[in-house]
Design a protein around this motif. Structure first.
Motif, PDB file in Angstrom:
ATOM      1  N   LEU A   1      39.576   9.207  -5.229  1.00 42.70           N
ATOM      2  CA  LEU A   1      38.929   9.135  -6.544  1.00 42.70           C
ATOM      3  C   LEU A   1      39.772   8.289  -7.493  1.00 42.70           C
ATOM      4  CD1 LEU A   1      36.756   9.886  -8.558  1.00 42.70           C
ATOM      5  CD2 LEU A   1      37.974  12.055  -8.970  1.00 42.70           C
ATOM      6  N   GLY A   2      41.090   8.494  -7.463  1.00 41.07           N
ATOM      7  CA  GLY A   2      41.977   7.673  -8.276  1.00 41.07           C
ATOM      8  C   GLY A   2      41.902   6.208  -7.898  1.00 41.07           C
ATOM      9  N   ALA A   3      41.827   5.927  -6.590  1.00 39.86           N
ATOM     10  CA  ALA A   3      41.709   4.533  -6.143  1.00 39.86           C
ATOM     11  C   ALA A   3      40.391   3.924  -6.607  1.00 39.86           C
ATOM     12  CB  ALA A   3      41.830   4.469  -4.622  1.00 39.86           C
ATOM     13  N   LEU A   4      39.308   4.697  -6.550  1.00 39.25           N
ATOM     14  CA  LEU A   4      38.008   4.197  -6.987  1.00 39.25           C
ATOM     15  C   LEU A   4      38.014   3.901  -8.483  1.00 39.25           C
ATOM     16  CD1 LEU A   4      35.026   3.585  -6.420  1.00 39.25           C
ATOM     17  CD2 LEU A   4      34.553   6.027  -6.783  1.00 39.25           C
TER      18      LEU A   4
ATOM     19  N   PRO B   1      47.500  14.425 -12.322  1.00 41.55           N
ATOM     20  CA  PRO B   1      47.553  13.664 -13.587  1.00 41.55           C
ATOM     21  C   PRO B   1      47.872  12.191 -13.399  1.00 41.55           C
ATOM     22  CG  PRO B   1      48.631  15.777 -13.861  1.00 41.55           C
ATOM     23  CD  PRO B   1      48.344  15.632 -12.399  1.00 41.55           C
ATOM     24  N   VAL B   2      48.853  11.859 -12.576  1.00 40.35           N
ATOM     25  CA  VAL B   2      49.205  10.452 -12.418  1.00 40.35           C
ATOM     26  C   VAL B   2      48.112   9.686 -11.680  1.00 40.35           C
ATOM     27  CG1 VAL B   2      50.464  10.644 -10.224  1.00 40.35           C
ATOM     28  CG2 VAL B   2      51.125   8.903 -11.888  1.00 40.35           C
ATOM     29  N   LEU B   3      47.315  10.386 -10.871  1.00 43.60           N
ATOM     30  CA  LEU B   3      46.242   9.714 -10.137  1.00 43.60           C
ATOM     31  C   LEU B   3      44.948   9.612 -10.933  1.00 43.60           C
ATOM     32  CD1 LEU B   3      46.693  11.265  -6.566  1.00 43.60           C
ATOM     33  CD2 LEU B   3      47.315   8.951  -7.311  1.00 43.60           C
ATOM     34  N   LEU B   4      44.681  10.573 -11.815  1.00 45.92           N
ATOM     35  CA  LEU B   4      43.359  10.656 -12.432  1.00 45.92           C
ATOM     36  C   LEU B   4      43.344  10.503 -13.944  1.00 45.92           C
ATOM     37  CD1 LEU B   4      41.825  13.638 -10.407  1.00 45.92           C
ATOM     38  CD2 LEU B   4      41.703  11.191  -9.908  1.00 45.92           C
TER      39      LEU B   4
ATOM     40  N   ARG C   1      37.124   9.335 -22.379  1.00 45.39           N
ATOM     41  CA  ARG C   1      36.846  10.324 -23.422  1.00 45.39           C
ATOM     42  C   ARG C   1      36.957  11.751 -22.906  1.00 45.39           C
ATOM     43  NH1 ARG C   1      32.952   6.314 -25.145  1.00 45.39           N
ATOM     44  NH2 ARG C   1      31.347   7.203 -23.768  1.00 45.39           N
ATOM     45  N   VAL C   2      36.960  11.910 -21.587  1.00 42.05           N
ATOM     46  CA  VAL C   2      36.885  13.257 -21.013  1.00 42.05           C
ATOM     47  C   VAL C   2      38.141  13.634 -20.227  1.00 42.05           C
ATOM     48  CG1 VAL C   2      35.588  14.750 -19.456  1.00 42.05           C
ATOM     49  CG2 VAL C   2      34.371  13.089 -20.876  1.00 42.05           C
ATOM     50  N   VAL C   3      38.658  12.721 -19.412  1.00 42.41           N
ATOM     51  CA  VAL C   3      39.705  13.081 -18.445  1.00 42.41           C
ATOM     52  C   VAL C   3      41.050  12.512 -18.886  1.00 42.41           C
ATOM     53  CG1 VAL C   3      40.391  13.017 -16.032  1.00 42.41           C
ATOM     54  CG2 VAL C   3      37.962  13.069 -16.631  1.00 42.41           C
ATOM     55  N   TRP C   4      41.860  13.355 -19.458  1.00 45.34           N
ATOM     56  CA  TRP C   4      43.234  13.001 -19.815  1.00 45.34           C
ATOM     57  C   TRP C   4      44.008  14.288 -20.053  1.00 45.34           C
ATOM     58  CZ3 TRP C   4      44.401  14.442 -24.941  1.00 45.34           C
ATOM     59  CH2 TRP C   4      43.299  14.698 -25.761  1.00 45.34           C
ATOM     60  N   LEU C   5      45.312  14.202 -19.948  1.00 45.58           N
ATOM     61  CA  LEU C   5      46.160  15.392 -20.077  1.00 45.58           C
ATOM     62  C   LEU C   5      46.576  15.556 -21.536  1.00 45.58           C
ATOM     63  CD1 LEU C   5      47.652  17.589 -18.324  1.00 45.58           C
ATOM     64  CD2 LEU C   5      49.679  16.117 -18.558  1.00 45.58           C
ATOM     65  N   PRO C   6      46.115  16.596 -22.213  1.00 46.61           N
ATOM     66  CA  PRO C   6      46.531  16.809 -23.613  1.00 46.61           C
ATOM     67  C   PRO C   6      48.025  17.112 -23.705  1.00 46.61           C
ATOM     68  CG  PRO C   6      44.584  18.114 -23.041  1.00 46.61           C
ATOM     69  CD  PRO C   6      45.141  17.584 -21.764  1.00 46.61           C
ATOM     70  N   GLY C   7      48.582  16.837 -24.866  1.00 44.28           N
ATOM     71  CA  GLY C   7      50.004  17.107 -25.056  1.00 44.28           C
ATOM     72  C   GLY C   7      50.346  18.582 -24.910  1.00 44.28           C
ATOM     73  N   ALA C   8      49.448  19.452 -25.360  1.00 49.81           N
ATOM     74  CA  ALA C   8      49.700  20.889 -25.221  1.00 49.81           C
ATOM     75  C   ALA C   8      49.784  21.285 -23.752  1.00 49.81           C
ATOM     76  CB  ALA C   8      48.604  21.676 -25.926  1.00 49.81           C
ATOM     77  N   ALA C   9      48.981  20.645 -22.902  1.00 52.40           N
ATOM     78  CA  ALA C   9      49.053  20.928 -21.467  1.00 52.40           C
ATOM     79  C   ALA C   9      50.376  20.439 -20.886  1.00 52.40           C
ATOM     80  CB  ALA C   9      47.881  20.269 -20.744  1.00 52.40           C
TER      81      ALA C   9
ATOM     82  N   PRO D   1      54.362  12.789 -14.421  1.00 52.49           N
ATOM     83  CA  PRO D   1      54.498  13.130 -12.998  1.00 52.49           C
ATOM     84  C   PRO D   1      55.789  13.873 -12.685  1.00 52.49           C
ATOM     85  CG  PRO D   1      54.786  10.770 -13.347  1.00 52.49           C
ATOM     86  CD  PRO D   1      54.265  11.337 -14.620  1.00 52.49           C
ATOM     87  N   LEU D   2      56.850  13.600 -13.440  1.00 59.63           N
ATOM     88  CA  LEU D   2      58.115  14.304 -13.196  1.00 59.63           C
ATOM     89  C   LEU D   2      58.022  15.749 -13.651  1.00 59.63           C
ATOM     90  CD1 LEU D   2      60.536  11.473 -14.346  1.00 59.63           C
ATOM     91  CD2 LEU D   2      59.765  12.011 -12.040  1.00 59.63           C
TER      92      LEU D   2
END
Length: 514
Positions: free
Chosen positions: A27-30, A119-122, A415-423, A485-486
């Protein structure tokens, strides 16, 4: 087993065992393929043009080290920025693979390994950053590779030297890598001491069976440490020193960049009060009479023509100006240490906001989003000069070509898929929380061969990546992405099974080709 025979007999089983990871990976590659086709040849950032100038005219830059520029130079013969960002997308995918494999080989749970690499892939902002001509994708790959290499079950002198080379490359890509050399050196020192202690406690017969050769029952800690730490330091510091020599030959200045004082001055202008500092006359010209609450963001004191620093004669990054700015910043920090601490923590806290508020300004924020229209041409003079060099590099048009509906798909995805700072903050809290829980229940690690520290290296590196920019420059959203990722790797290792069951999982992971 021959490759074709393995493919027929083992590949289906291997794919079933790693099906969740393979789903996330493809999915990340696509998504990256859609990005490459939707935005051609690449997306531009103001810094991009400076990198291209250094690539086309090799000479150390006063603001940014030349590591990423040399990366660009590797692909100059192809005359394709599209190829450059495609390679950066591949590096992002490889970073996800390294995180997944490391978690499994360190005895981590499969679900934790998949979550750690997701997270690093998507993450849409991660994918967008890989499509920008900036150093962060290369820097992230180098750091993830270094941390994963350090997670080997048994570090050798050769592996330590390779680790040093990775840290040197990271430092010459982004200067925030320099303090990480000290972080890794402390890790290797602790690992060497621990290995020496474990070897001293291991019976000679057992050691001989383990290593295949006769081993003494006692080993001098200094010898073990020297064989691990010394190769690392030599491999890490010699390339940096060589680059510093090149920088001195070009600018007659010590260091690997010539802007430390300027950036620290900008950092302190969020709180510096000359009434408290009482600066001498030569420093007083850098004061801003406005109260801190009415001042612009820190970066404006470097680039805005109205900045007291920019108004000085000559370019902003001359030796004299940088020294003057550094003296002002040092006086501000010594005069107002609590204000400096408060300002640093405020900038650090921006990494952990629940949403994604616009910061430091709308223009910079906009560079991290997939555009709906063709971005305007650069406005700063260095970028205008760099644009001519970029045309020579590409030997074709530089205007971004936006292909719909592919580009629209990525804008909707972002707009939908990202890692929030709180996460991210929650992920960073997992390792100490897991460690505290195990300590409270009196869990004990099983005896066995000493291992490199489980989660703390990736965890400490992630925190350093967030803290150093907050203390020396200002918060920027792209500075948080290399830490993700770390932090996820550290969290996955923190919830791994105890060491007694880690070794079988590591061996099985190796056999399965994880």
């Amino acid at each position: 087993m021959r490759p074709m025979a393995w493919a027929r007999e083992d590949l289906p089983g291997w794919a079933r065992r790693h099906r969740w990871f393979l789903g996330v990976f493809w999915l990340g590659a696509l998504l990256r393929l859609v990005t490459v086709l939707g935005y051609r040849p690449a997306l531009w950032f103001p810094d991009s043009y400076t990198y291209v100038v250094t690539a086309m005219r090799p000479r150390p830059d006063l603001v940014r080290p030349a590591g990423y520029s040399m990366f660009l130079r590797l692909f100059e013969a192809f005359h394709s920025f599209a190829l450059v960002v495609t390679v950066q997308h591949v590096l992002g995918l490889l970073a996800g693979v390294m995180v997944y494999v490391t978690v499994l080989r360190r005895g981590g749970r499969a679900w934790a390994a998949v979550l750690a690499c997701a997270p690093v892939l998507l993450d849409a902002y991660q994918i967008e950053l890989e499509h920008l001509l900036v150093s962060d994708s290369l820097f992230t790959f180098l750091l993830v590779a270094a941390v994963c290499l350090a997670m080997r079950r048994r570090l050798t002198a050769r592996a330590s030297a390779a680790l040093g080379l990775l840290l040197a490359a990271a430092t010459l890509t982004r200067t925030v890598g320099l303090p990480l050399i000290a972080v890794f050196a402390l890790f290797l020192l602790a690992y060497g001491m621990r290995r020496a202690g474990a070897t001293a406690e291991t019976p000679a017969g057992t050691a001989a069976e383990t290593e295949g050769t006769a081993q003494p029952s006692t080993v001098r800690p200094g010898r073990v440490v020297a064989t691990i730490v010394l190769p690392f330091l030599v491999a890490a510091l010699v390339p940096v020193a060589a680059y510093a020599g090149w920088f001195y030959a070009s600018h007659q200045r010590l260091g690997i960049i010539g802007s430390n004082g300027v950036f620290l001055y900008a950092r302190t202008m969020s709180f510096a009060d000359c009434a408290v500092m009482d600066p001498p006359a030569d420093l007083a010209v850098l004061c801003d009479p406005r109260p801190p609450a009415s001042r612009p963001v820190s970066q404006e004191y470097i680039w805005d023509a109205a900045s007291p620093l920019v108004r000085l004669p000559g370019i902003t990054f001359t030796k004299e100006t940088d020294t003057l700015a550094g003296r002002f910043a040092s006086l501000a920090i010594r005069s107002q240490p609590l204000d400096y601490l408060r300002a640093t923590l405020t900038e650090l806290g921006r990494s952990f906001t629940p949403g994604r508020p616009v910061y430091p300004d709308a223009d910079t924020y906009g560079y991290y989003r997939f555009p709906a229209t063709v971005p305007p041409p650069p406005g700063r003079y260095p970028a205008l000069v760099g644009k001519e060099f970029a045309r020579r590099y590409e030997q074709g048009p530089l205007t971004v070509r936006i292909s719909e509906p592919l580009a629209g798909w990525m804008r909707g995805y972002q707009r939908v898929v990202w890692l929030p700072g709180a996460a991210l903050l929650a992920v960073l809290l997992v390792p100490p929380a897991a460690w505290t829980a195990r300590r409270a229940t009196a869990a004990r690690r099983a005896p066995g061969a000493p291992e490199p520290g489980g989660w703390w290296l990736g965890w400490a590196t992630a925190w350093a990546l967030l803290l150093v920019p907050a203390a020396t420059a200002q918060f920027d959203y792209r500075y948080t992405l290399p830490a993700v990722p770390l932090a996820c790797l550290a969290a996955a290792l923190a919830v791994a099974r105890p060491a007694a069951s880690a070794a079988p999982m590591a061996s099985r992971g190796g056999r399965e080709g994880a």
